[in-house]
Design a protein around this motif. Structure first.
Motif, mmCIF file in Angstrom:
data_model
loop_
_atom_site.group_PDB
_atom_site.id
_atom_site.type_symbol
_atom_site.label_atom_id
_atom_site.label_comp_id
_atom_site.label_asym_id
_atom_site.label_seq_id
_atom_site.Cartn_x
_atom_site.Cartn_y
_atom_site.Cartn_z
ATOM 1 N N LEU A 30 0.858 -1.181 0.000
ATOM 2 C CA LEU A 30 0.000 0.000 0.000
ATOM 3 C C LEU A 30 0.898 1.236 0.000
ATOM 4 N N ASP A 31 0.849 2.000 -1.110
ATOM 5 C CA ASP A 31 1.798 3.096 -1.232
ATOM 6 C C ASP A 31 1.167 4.489 -1.281
ATOM 7 N N ARG A 49 -3.866 2.567 -2.527
ATOM 8 C CA ARG A 49 -3.456 1.932 -3.768
ATOM 9 C C ARG A 49 -2.474 0.809 -3.443
ATOM 10 N N ASN A 50 -2.674 -0.354 -4.048
ATOM 11 C CA ASN A 50 -1.758 -1.479 -3.907
ATOM 12 C C ASN A 50 -0.873 -1.502 -5.147
ATOM 13 N N ASN A 51 0.393 -1.195 -4.971
ATOM 14 C CA ASN A 51 1.335 -1.103 -6.077
ATOM 15 C C ASN A 51 2.321 -2.258 -5.990
ATOM 16 N N VAL A 52 1.825 -3.458 -6.170
ATOM 17 C CA VAL A 52 2.678 -4.635 -5.992
ATOM 18 C C VAL A 52 3.475 -4.961 -7.250
ATOM 19 N N PRO A 58 -1.654 -3.866 -13.318
ATOM 20 C CA PRO A 58 -2.475 -2.691 -13.009
ATOM 21 C C PRO A 58 -2.655 -2.526 -11.496
ATOM 22 N N PHE A 59 -2.856 -1.279 -11.087
ATOM 23 C CA PHE A 59 -3.092 -1.004 -9.677
ATOM 24 C C PHE A 59 -4.386 -1.657 -9.227
ATOM 25 N N ARG A 60 -4.411 -2.046 -7.974
ATOM 26 C CA ARG A 60 -5.646 -2.461 -7.300
ATOM 27 C C ARG A 60 -5.784 -1.571 -6.091
ATOM 28 N N THR A 81 -10.452 0.417 -9.465
ATOM 29 C CA THR A 81 -10.574 1.863 -9.590
ATOM 30 C C THR A 81 -10.584 2.527 -8.218
ATOM 31 N N PRO A 82 -9.977 3.705 -8.107
ATOM 32 C CA PRO A 82 -10.052 4.437 -6.844
ATOM 33 C C PRO A 82 -11.300 5.308 -6.761
#
Length: 131
Positions: A30-31, A49-52, A58-60, A81-82
């Protein structure tokens, strides 16, 4: 000889289990905070946002209900989507409207508020994203 073989199999099984747990569990990084909506005086909904995967995946977005800045537990919504519209109907009920992919959702969340567990009921109106 049998004792050595049994110990070898136990060690091998332990190594395989360790490898599987560390390499096949989903990673969460989570960034960036994307949402912070108060529901009541002590309960809020936050999204991160999960930036794994960096540029490869794609972001989750993970959304959590939490009380009094408590640590994050399990997300009630994971989406692609956020852009979610959250409306507090009362102190124990939320309405969410969104367009996009939903990867995980649960509609009843329990939060610890004033030393008691309180249910938060969540209703969602989701539509597929227009392309």
């Amino acid at each position: 000889m049998r004792k050595t073989k049994a110990i070898s199999l136990i060690v091998l099984g332990g190594l395989v289990t360790y490898f599987a747990i560390n390499h096949f569990t989903p990673q969460v990084t989570l960034d960036k905070k994307v949402l912070d909506v108060p529901v009541s005086e002590s309960v809020s909904v936050v999204g991160y946002r999960n930036n794994v995967g960096g540029a490869t995946i794609p972001f989750r977005y993970h959304f959590y209900v939490r009380a009094n800045e408590s640590p994050l537990t399990t997300p009630f919504l994971i989406s692609g989507t956020p852009d979610v519209d959250i409306t507090a109907r009362d102190s124990h009920s939320l309405m969410i409207k969104m367009a996009g992919e939903i990867y995980q959702f649960t509609n009843v969340v329990w939060v610890k508020d004033k030393q008691a567990l309180e249910p938060i009921h969540i209703q969602i109106d989701a539509q597929s994203k227009a392309e």
